[in-house]
Design an enzyme around this catalytic site. Structure first.
Site, PDB file in Angstrom:
ATOM      1  CE  LYS A   1      -3.780  -2.460   2.222  1.00 15.61           C
ATOM      2  NZ  LYS A   1      -4.494  -2.822   3.449  1.00 15.61           N
TER       3      LYS A   1
ATOM      4  CD  GLN B   1      -3.482  -4.567   6.511  1.00 17.45           C
ATOM      5  OE1 GLN B   1      -3.684  -3.491   5.954  1.00 17.45           O
ATOM      6  NE2 GLN B   1      -3.749  -5.713   5.918  1.00 17.45           N
TER       7      GLN B   1
ATOM      8  CG  ASP C   1      -9.841  -0.698   5.001  1.00 17.97           C
ATOM      9  OD1 ASP C   1      -9.412  -1.032   3.887  1.00 17.97           O
ATOM     10  OD2 ASP C   1      -9.218  -0.878   6.067  1.00 17.97           O
TER      11      ASP C   1
END
Ligand code: GUN
Length: 291
Positions: free
Chosen positions: A52, A96, A119
């Site tokens: 990322k 995460q 997200d």
């Protein structure tokens, strides 16, 4: 049979995002800023966050990784999230997953300001998505839609069998494909579905997202079907240098010859998910969803 090339589509979208970032910066505005919180030492999570970070660099975003130790308490993580919610120089952030067992993932997701939830996991964003309102779409479903769009695969009036009912893939993609514009007739199959084989075998589009290696076999696929494989299972292999290989949820070698389109694993849906995160971060910086 046409192979859906996720890397090609991802690169094409990456170039579009980079061009837009150049315009933002040329106009004197700050580049979009994505922050990732990584708790603990999970190997796969470190790899994902590394990818990322690299992608942020490639499209011209600012990116920061906050690495917190495994022993971080839930309260400490929630306090960090609160700080990021309030920081004007952070457009979007992700925590995460998975998190260490002593931290509630649901509490963490709900603590993120929906305006910064790139997200698309916060229930406010899920609710907006299901209502057909602008929202941050979760990465894998959005990646699938981008693949269908790029290859101009006609979905209107088609039947689609989604196999797997997870919060982050099966249920959202089933909902999105049933919405206006995509206009699919969707069946969401799961471990308790009766006649699962027959349902999948009758579908024009199959989305395999159950996390079981090579579950979808040739007898379960109609000739000419479109097959999207979301699975990634690591299995030992004596044929690769690393000693392991990735398998999808579809038995590729026998299914591919029957399909009109199919995604490989790796190189299909996988490369698209990071692009969705970049799209959402750009939207956050432009305040496209919430103003
Ligand atoms: N772990 C695996 N996939 C994801 C993802 O898309 N977002 C976050 N936050 N964690 C993940």
């Amino acid at each position: 049979m046409n192979l859906i090339d996720g890397k090609e589509v991802a690169n094409s979208l990456k170039r579009e995002i980079a061009a837009e970032v150049s315009e933002i910066v040329a106009a004197g505005r700050p580049a979009p800023h994505l922050v990732a919180i990584l708790v603990g030492n999970d190997g796969a999570s470190q790899t994902y966050v590394g990818h990322k970070e690299k992608c942020c660099g490639e499209v011209g975003f600012r990116s920061t990784v906050l690495r917190l130790p495994e022993e971080t308490t839930e309260a400490e993580l929630l306090a960090e999230i609160d700080r990021l919610n309030k920081r004007d120089d952070v457009d979007g952030f992700i925590v995460q997953l998975p998190l260490p067992k002593h931290i509630s993932e649901q509490k963490v997701i709900e603590a993120i300001d929906p305006r910064k939830d790139v997200d698309g996991f916060h229930p406010v964003n899920t609710g907006r998505m299901i209502s057909g309102l602008p929202s941050y779409l979760p990465a894998t479903p959005d990646g699938i839609l981008e693949l269908l769009r790029y290859y101009k695969i006609d979905t209107a009036g088609k039947t689609c069998a989604v196999v797997g009912r997870s919060n982050i893939v099966g249920r959202p993609i089933a909902n999105l494909l049933s919405q206006k514009g995509w206009d699919c007739t969707v069946t969401l199959c799961h471990s308790r579905t009766k006649d699962l084989k027959e349902t999948v075998a009758a579908a024009d589009i199959v989305i395999a997202a159950l996390g079981s290696a090579e579950f979808v076999t040739a007898d379960m696929v109609k000739p000419g079907a479109v097959v999207i494989d979301v699975g990634i299972t690591r299995v030992p292999s004596d044929k690769t240098k690393s000693g392991w290989k990735l398998l999808g949820d579809v038995k590729f070698d026998e299914v591919a010859p029957k399909c009109s389109y199919i995604t490989p694993v790796p190189g299909g849906v996988g490369p698209m998910t990071i692009i969705s995160l970049m799209k959402n971060t750009l939207k956050a910086a432009k305040k496209e969803i919430y103003g």
